[in-house]
Design an enzyme around this catalytic site. Sequence first.
Site, PDB file in Angstrom:
ATOM      1  N   ILE A 260      36.801  46.830  36.539  1.00 41.16           N
ATOM      2  CA  ILE A 260      35.520  46.213  36.201  1.00 41.16           C
ATOM      3  C   ILE A 260      34.702  46.049  37.475  1.00 41.16           C
ATOM      4  CG2 ILE A 260      34.400  44.178  35.182  1.00 41.16           C
ATOM      5  CD1 ILE A 260      36.166  45.750  33.153  1.00 41.16           C
TER       6      ILE A 260
ATOM      7  N   CYS B 153      41.584  41.330  44.475  1.00 38.46           N
ATOM      8  CA  CYS B 153      41.067  42.263  43.479  1.00 38.46           C
ATOM      9  C   CYS B 153      41.134  43.673  44.043  1.00 38.46           C
ATOM     10  CB  CYS B 153      39.618  41.941  43.100  1.00 38.46           C
ATOM     11  SG  CYS B 153      38.958  43.165  41.939  1.00 38.46           S
TER      12      CYS B 153
ATOM     13  N   THR C 252      45.673  39.721  29.632  1.00 37.23           N
ATOM     14  CA  THR C 252      45.413  40.916  28.827  1.00 37.23           C
ATOM     15  C   THR C 252      45.749  40.715  27.355  1.00 37.23           C
ATOM     16  OG1 THR C 252      45.781  42.239  30.802  1.00 37.23           O
ATOM     17  CG2 THR C 252      45.893  43.399  28.709  1.00 37.23           C
TER      18      THR C 252
END
Lengths: 260, 260, 317, 317
Positions: D71, D144, D280
């Site tokens: 993302i 990240c 998730t």
Amino acid sequence: MLNEKCEILVHDELAAGYRLLVVKAPEMAPRLVPGQFVHVKVPALEKSALRRPFSVFNAEDGKVYILYKTVGRGTAALNAAKVGETLEIIGPLGHGFPVKCDGAALLVGGGYGVAPLYFLAKRLIASGWKGRLAVFVGGRTKTDLLAVEEFRSLGVELYLATNDGSEGVKGLVTDPLDDEIIKIREAGGKFELFACGPDPMLKAVALRATGTKSKGWISMDRHMICGVGACYACIQKTVRGNSRCCVEGPVFAAEDLVWE
Amino acid sequence: MLNEKCEILVHDELAAGYRLLVVKAPEMAPRLVPGQFVHVKVPALEKSALRRPFSVFNAEDGKVYILYKTVGRGTAALNAAKVGETLEIIGPLGHGFPVKCDGAALLVGGGYGVAPLYFLAKRLIASGWKGRLAVFVGGRTKTDLLAVEEFRSLGVELYLATNDGSEGVKGLVTDPLDDEIIKIREAGGKFELFACGPDPMLKAVALRATGTKSKGWISMDRHMICGVGACYACIQKTVRGNSRCCVEGPVFAAEDLVWE
Amino acid sequence: MIDTKVNLGGLEMATPLTTASGTFGYGSEYVGAVDYSKLGAVTAKGIRVDAWPGNPMPRHCEVPGGLVNAIGLQGTGVKHFLDITVPWYADSVGEAVDGKAPPMIVNIWGGSVDEYAEVARRLDEYALANPGSPVAALECNVSCPNVKAGGHTFGQDPAILNGLVAEVRKATTLPLIVKLAPNVPDICPYVKACEDGGADALALINTIPAMVIDIEKRKPVLANRTGGLSGRGIHPAAVKVVYDAYRATKLPILAMGGVYEAKDAIEFMLAGATAVALGTVLFTDPGAVSDVYDGMVSYCERHGFKSMSELTGALEG
Amino acid sequence: MIDTKVNLGGLEMATPLTTASGTFGYGSEYVGAVDYSKLGAVTAKGIRVDAWPGNPMPRHCEVPGGLVNAIGLQGTGVKHFLDITVPWYADSVGEAVDGKAPPMIVNIWGGSVDEYAEVARRLDEYALANPGSPVAALECNVSCPNVKAGGHTFGQDPAILNGLVAEVRKATTLPLIVKLAPNVPDICPYVKACEDGGADALALINTIPAMVIDIEKRKPVLANRTGGLSGRGIHPAAVKVVYDAYRATKLPILAMGGVYEAKDAIEFMLAGATAVALGTVLFTDPGAVSDVYDGMVSYCERHGFKSMSELTGALEG
């Protein structure tokens, strides 16, 4: 938004590769508007598999209708779901089409993209709207022209086009559309475009809307993860930046879309 | 060793939780000896799931018989396999029981551990061996005593024991075994022990073999990965170090086993 | 007709496929279930100077998408390996393929640099003295998560790794492959340490450190407490490491981690692998060797590749 | 009646459950599908000083056992977040639970140490000026894998990490949680860097770097080429990291990675976690929040635990 456990009432093959799924969803059905979608947990997939989004073909009498094409692993697995089984469905999701129109309503669908347009046509008529309602349905070949009988039974003007000429005019669905746009403009009339289908078709329709300074409502189809706006995977570039198809869409105003 | 695609001929529930599976395996069946096992790919499990090992209950006329208990995820998933479907089975695997015996053959089984002992009894008889053949079958309760009718039809001496006394003597399977061992020893006779069942039972039987300097053949049940000796997961401690149940076993000589 | 040959740092392989160390015993265990003619090499279980007992039981646990194991490198010593195991492999697999058994990549490890070098030297001497024997390459394991002394301790620090590789390099003329761990922030310093140490190729990836707890017993499932995760679920992580390494080195890469179908092997090749190992899949589906091979051949045909070696790094753009 | 409260480095949570950053938007997106009363906190998507557009499409790919995403931290800037997002969260979720919305852990990141400190300071000021607001803790994302500047570059080196944590610590009085990457040889130096820098808690683990290649197009599936692997398949790897960290520090741990059922969350607690995030799984099964909570309660009842906090590190032997 609900996460409803929905009994399957109908699950039939309509044409090669296309299926109609009808579920009982008394909570969700009355809240759905045309262009919105639902997010379905596919029972035959493994526990970690993502849900699959489907736009809604119709919603009435506590039932939700989905018209889908078997295109991948998820829809193939959905085929196995049987009448009487339960599907877990999240919805209503996203922003749909406006159920109103200034001028002629020209609905342009390709393949299973006709699904939300049929829902829209029904609701436009049910709303008491009395304008001109023309539906343009395109596909590669005859069997890709879906919901034709359903549109006919609504009494709308219907234009068909196939790439191979096996039904309707031979060519793109934008060919008959262009003819009608020209006529309307020559007569000094107004129209709005409502489209759902493959990306090249959507872009063509959106450019016709912006090019004629008409309103266009374009339903984008993007792979999704969450469907509820949480993950930011299903992005569509718009004049406002990276917008989520599942929340700001799937229906966008043509003038807001940025094509790459 | 073969990897054979085997049609399911029979898949019946015998008692609560116990099932008989019979498959067509014309290549594998004639090669199997009692105490060997086969490694079964369970169709209903995900692609990455391991095979499940099963000892063989019988092999004749090109068919392999498996008697199993539903104990976990793998066996539960195997329940779903239907007659007419195909199972991919690797076998024959491992070292089985010797099909010969010096003195009385005392076969001691607990629960579904009777499976390879029935196969052994059949083959001992078929080999023309004429000695005394006594089978001791134990279980928690009546319904855990398996293959009793099959043993009876072989005409062997049969001793039953259940923990709750619901059939046979109340107590452990080693209780009637001990009675017979004492009688044989008092009469100056010889015997060999053949055992398959839960670990505590196996240890008890193995110690009776080593304690009386008799031969004991102990079939160990260990979780396996490959079943063919490649991975070294299913280790049993022996006097030769860490031995693989799937290759050096599953049947070990009692004197070789090291109990922890 | 696709040319399936590849060269992995001097090891000529008839196909790009081999087996991951620890999943294929000493090479002959799968006779009858695997089509050895589709393997360009087999990779044997780790050996060291002396036999090693491995870890206590339980040694494995099935998990969604794979397997956690802590076998702990149970294995034979180099003498037994050369006296018994290698001739048996040559004979039994030779008979199975009705010809010559595929070359063997011998996975080695030790508790010290000297031990690594010693086992490498013994294998080298054997290979030189026995031309045509299966002993064809070494895979130096510096990344097993399941043994305390030796194994991964040599692979965690690039400087220590470099020293080890250099010593093993001196001890052998055989193609030297170094097998690295995936759990590093960046594979590149490790790649460079191998390159500078004189390695001929890299093997990527070893298992991912992992743990399973039995919540009813409130104890780790494995006697070793922790283990290594392998299987289908780790494939995307392995592809990333191979991709990073490929862009950092000219050394050929033997890729492994979650190959279950031809698609997975092709992904590895496109990411930069010269050869690919099947591992955990073999436990469930030894027929995957043939399926992956066949799928790679038809992929090459479909995409106009005349040789499998052309797949290496063949990403567009 | 099980006492479900836990204290995560000063953050009082009514239950040990929260949501993994990036899977739960800004907290209010799941109203109607998630039972917020079972959440001890929500964790918001990463924010920075200014809004960030994230990566091009495609941003994700489903894989066996999970999901690979890149993302790229698309998100709002701190001003919009505080002016609009936080009040909306408080109102909409407050209405949904008919009371007070769960406290919010705000995930933060930046392209420089100063940016991290700046966003931390702004959130701190807001929290001090608005007692009772949802802004209750910071989760500093140094791991990240999907942004180039910032993110994981601060988390790869313990010294750099320590410097960052110390600066953020100076900028805030809120409980400071640091979210670390799993792909390190040993988590301990990173744990110590956080501890020494003044962190109040650790979040383990971020996604595992991963890649998926479309073999037909011969291109990476993700526009960012690589991404992060999350979902069911990574759970055993996450448990290992939590277990290692727990034995290396007194800092409480927020564990995440592949929690799909109560069993998974309990494994994390037994391995040493004080709290657990669902991530998730929410995409497929938002009802998992309630299922996991209920399963944890019944586990405590069955095993004689009077409070969920007793589960932390409660391994036998």
